[in-house]
Design a protein around this motif. Structure first.
Motif, PDB file in Angstrom:
ATOM      1  N   THR A   1       0.847  -1.107   0.049  1.00  0.00           N
ATOM      2  CA  THR A   1      -0.278  -0.064   0.031  1.00  0.00           C
ATOM      3  C   THR A   1       0.835   1.224   0.048  1.00  0.00           C
ATOM      4  OG1 THR A   1      -1.676  -1.210   1.279  1.00  0.00           O
ATOM      5  CG2 THR A   1      -2.039   1.131   1.317  1.00  0.00           C
ATOM      6  N   ASN A   2       2.200   1.042   0.586  1.00  0.00           N
ATOM      7  CA  ASN A   2       2.995   2.128   0.499  1.00  0.00           C
ATOM      8  C   ASN A   2       4.160   2.054  -0.430  1.00  0.00           C
ATOM      9  OD1 ASN A   2       2.103   3.875   3.014  1.00  0.00           O
ATOM     10  ND2 ASN A   2       1.733   1.827   3.611  1.00  0.00           N
TER      11      ASN A   2
ATOM     12  N   GLU B   1      -4.435  -2.091  -5.385  1.00  0.00           N
ATOM     13  CA  GLU B   1      -5.725  -1.613  -4.936  1.00  0.00           C
ATOM     14  C   GLU B   1      -6.631  -1.716  -6.073  1.00  0.00           C
ATOM     15  OE1 GLU B   1      -5.728   2.182  -3.036  1.00  0.00           O
ATOM     16  OE2 GLU B   1      -4.241   1.705  -1.641  1.00  0.00           O
TER      17      GLU B   1
ATOM     18  N   ARG C   1      -5.287  -0.886   4.170  1.00  0.00           N
ATOM     19  CA  ARG C   1      -5.105  -0.026   3.016  1.00  0.00           C
ATOM     20  C   ARG C   1      -4.800   1.214   3.993  1.00  0.00           C
ATOM     21  NH1 ARG C   1      -9.368  -0.711  -2.002  1.00  0.00           N
ATOM     22  NH2 ARG C   1      -9.009  -2.977  -2.042  1.00  0.00           N
ATOM     23  N   ILE C   2      -3.655   1.197   4.525  1.00  0.00           N
ATOM     24  CA  ILE C   2      -3.173   2.388   5.127  1.00  0.00           C
ATOM     25  C   ILE C   2      -1.831   3.015   4.560  1.00  0.00           C
ATOM     26  CG2 ILE C   2      -2.361   3.357   7.745  1.00  0.00           C
ATOM     27  CD1 ILE C   2      -3.491   0.862   8.884  1.00  0.00           C
ATOM     28  N   HIS C   3      -2.042   4.361   4.073  1.00  0.00           N
ATOM     29  CA  HIS C   3      -1.065   5.095   3.628  1.00  0.00           C
ATOM     30  C   HIS C   3      -0.297   5.959   4.202  1.00  0.00           C
ATOM     31  CE1 HIS C   3      -4.132   3.986   0.170  1.00  0.00           C
ATOM     32  NE2 HIS C   3      -2.839   3.701  -0.553  1.00  0.00           N
TER      33      HIS C   3
ATOM     34  N   LEU D   1      -1.398  12.009   7.133  1.00  0.00           N
ATOM     35  CA  LEU D   1      -2.046  10.772   8.014  1.00  0.00           C
ATOM     36  C   LEU D   1      -1.386  10.977   9.544  1.00  0.00           C
ATOM     37  CD1 LEU D   1      -4.113   8.611   8.281  1.00  0.00           C
ATOM     38  CD2 LEU D   1      -2.130   6.951   7.925  1.00  0.00           C
TER      39      LEU D   1
ATOM     40  N   GLU E   1      -9.738   9.277   3.485  1.00  0.00           N
ATOM     41  CA  GLU E   1      -8.778   9.493   4.605  1.00  0.00           C
ATOM     42  C   GLU E   1      -9.489   8.999   5.905  1.00  0.00           C
ATOM     43  OE1 GLU E   1      -8.447  13.784   6.268  1.00  0.00           O
ATOM     44  OE2 GLU E   1      -6.431  13.551   5.408  1.00  0.00           O
TER      45      GLU E   1
ATOM     46  N   ARG F   1     -11.335   6.498   6.670  1.00  0.00           N
ATOM     47  CA  ARG F   1     -10.854   4.857   6.723  1.00  0.00           C
ATOM     48  C   ARG F   1      -9.571   4.584   7.050  1.00  0.00           C
ATOM     49  NH1 ARG F   1     -12.279   0.585   2.088  1.00  0.00           N
ATOM     50  NH2 ARG F   1     -11.637  -1.302   3.298  1.00  0.00           N
ATOM     51  N   GLU F   2      -8.677   5.315   6.387  1.00  0.00           N
ATOM     52  CA  GLU F   2      -7.291   5.079   6.632  1.00  0.00           C
ATOM     53  C   GLU F   2      -6.968   5.522   8.018  1.00  0.00           C
ATOM     54  OE1 GLU F   2      -4.530   6.527   3.822  1.00  0.00           O
ATOM     55  OE2 GLU F   2      -5.550   5.901   2.025  1.00  0.00           O
TER      56      GLU F   2
ATOM     57  N   SER G   1      -8.191   2.882  10.325  1.00  0.00           N
ATOM     58  CA  SER G   1      -7.360   1.637   9.970  1.00  0.00           C
ATOM     59  C   SER G   1      -5.897   1.798  10.934  1.00  0.00           C
ATOM     60  CB  SER G   1      -7.166   1.397   8.818  1.00  0.00           C
ATOM     61  OG  SER G   1      -8.445   1.227   7.866  1.00  0.00           O
TER      62      SER G   1
END
Length: 468
Positions: A53-54, A62, A347-349, A354, A428, A430-431, A434
């Motif tokens: 994801t990063n 994704e 799915r954490i960016h 963040l 954002e 949701r991230e 998470s």
């Protein structure tokens, strides 16, 4: 907990040639091997998902999970993304295991007495109400308020894997306690999904699922043995629940609770039933070996095969259906279902945008609800139920161990991530949710592990009666 007896024996034999390697493997085996659901593959998949994801391939990865997949029958059809199909079609298998395992513990295990069963039930109620209360205390009245459902559930796989690290130094009732608590907790989370995060519920789907579930129970009543009708009816239950608008994982729990926890033939009756057939097989086989006539030999071998078929069915009847089902599904859940869930849902960016969210009401609410609310609610409600005489701690489980289980209950990973997606969609919020779930789960795992490590004793000491 841990490895099966056969695998344990093999591991002991290998230890003679490589003691250092086996010492290391014994420490990690609860996370990767054994007859129970384990958290190792899920952990590795989570790390891989975070890396992807990063990475420069994040958009492609994704996009793959968001690919639409449709199933059509003429004009009718249903379409979901690949990630949603994993949630709806594969994740219920995990909850079949949970349902079957809980029923086994409550019918024939440490929770068979109603007061012992009431103990995790009381804890589960507290473990849902207190975290939600703390979350809303922090995030209520803010755009983060819809995420309250993400602090309700417990990740059973990680919790059981950590308890399995102490398989030889903690009472077996502790695993049953964690399992029952997590199961009730998860059912509560699934009901929240159904009634708080679903747009509408179609009663026709529920009726269809109910009729199919009644069919499973009816087949059990008449002693039907063949598994084909059960599988077909289970698929109808799953399809009905999915069509109703309720998340299909609840179908897994319902199906698991219908699986028998007692064998069709008890071992004490086995020898009486088969001894004559064993003698007949031995006689037919011996006669076939010495027969001179080809036709006579063929007939004798058919008789021997017939006796073997009878013996095979009788031996199969001594196995508990729930144990067999868990044994079949567990490798698939460990190495396919849960890793695919993590790969498609985590799915954490990590970015500069963040990081400021760490101090937001959303992240703080999630961390406070899971890390503080879960053990506080679990301990408080179980203590109150015990003091009122409504519940009883499982044998040899001490109050510090109860605190440890409550701390592990704060590992709210799988369904918590799923509910966060339902509450906030993509973006954002949701991230951030998470991220809060990830931080809380790491903290809860460390705290729970530390408490249980202090409680761990040699087996003979762990089995001493606990003071009331």
């Amino acid at each position: 907990m841990g490895l099966s007896p056969r695998l344990t024996g093999r591991a002991s034999a290998r230890a003679h040639s490589s003691p250092a390697a086996m010492a290391f493997l014994r420490k990690i085996e609860p996370f990767f091997a054994g007859s129970d659901v384990t958290g190792g593959p899920l952990l590795l998949a989570t790390i891989l998902a975070l890396v992807l994801t990063n990475s420069p391939w994040a958009r492609a990865v994704e996009g793959f999970w968001d690919t639409s997949v449709a199933i059509r029958f003429g004009a009718a059809g249903v379409s979901h993304t690949l990630a949603e199909w994993i949630d709806h079609a594969l994740l219920p298998l995990f909850f079949v295991i949970v349902g079957a395992d809980v029923k086994r513990e409550m019918v024939a295990g440490p929770l068979a007495h109603w007061r012992s069963a009431a103990f995790p039930l009381a804890g589960a109620v507290g473990g849902m109400l207190v975290p939600v209360g703390l979350y809303l205390l922090v995030a209520g009245g803010t755009p983060a308020a819809p995420g309250w459902g993400s602090v309700i559930t417990t990740d059973t796989a990680f919790g059981l894997a950590l308890i399995a690290l102490f398989a030889t130094s903690l009472p077996v009732g502790l695993r049953a306690l964690m399992l029952a608590f997590a199961a009730v907790d998860d059912v509560g989370g699934l009901l929240v999904i159904a009634f708080a995060y679903s747009d509408a519920i179609d009663p026709r789907g529920l009726i269809t699922a109910g009729v199919a579930l009644a069919g499973i129970v009816g087949l059990r009543r008449i002693g039907w043995v063949s598994s084909v009708p059960y599988v077909l009816l289970a698929l109808i239950v799953w399809g009905g629940v999915l069509e109703s608008g309720i998340h299909a994982t609840i179908a897994g729990v319902m199906i698991g609770l219908t699986v028998p926890v007692a064998p069709r033939l008890h071992q004490r009756d086995f020898a009486q039933r088969v001894q004559r057939r064993v003698d007949e097989f031995q006689s037919a086989h011996g006669a076939a070996e010495s027969a001179d006539d080809g036709e006579e030999e063929r007939q004798l071998r058919e008789q021997a095969e017939e006796r073997l078929g009878y013996l095979q069915e009788m031996a199969s009847a001594t196995r508990v259906a729930s144990s067999r089902l868990i044994e079949i599904l567990t490798p698939w859940v460990n190495y396919v279902v849960l890793p695919l869930f993590a790969l498609s849902n985590v799915r954490i960016h990590f970015s500069a945008d963040l990081l400021p969210m760490i101090g937001s009401p959303l992240v703080l609410g999630v961390v406070l609800g899971l890390v503080v609310g879960k053990p506080l609610g679990f301990l408080g409600f179980t203590w109150a139920a015990s003091a009122l005489g409504l519940a009883e701690r499982p044998n040899r489980v001490s109050w510090p161990m109860v605190v440890g289980v409550g701390a592990l209950a704060g590992i709210g990973f799988t369904i918590s991530l799923f509910i966060a997606g339902l509450a906030f969609g993509a973006g954002e919020m949701r991230e951030a949710a998470s991220l809060g779930i990830l931080i809380a789960s790491l903290l809860a795992a460390a705290i729970g592990y530390g408490i249980l490590r202090r409680c761990a004793e040699p087996r003979h000491a762990a089995e001493a009666p606990a003071s009331s």
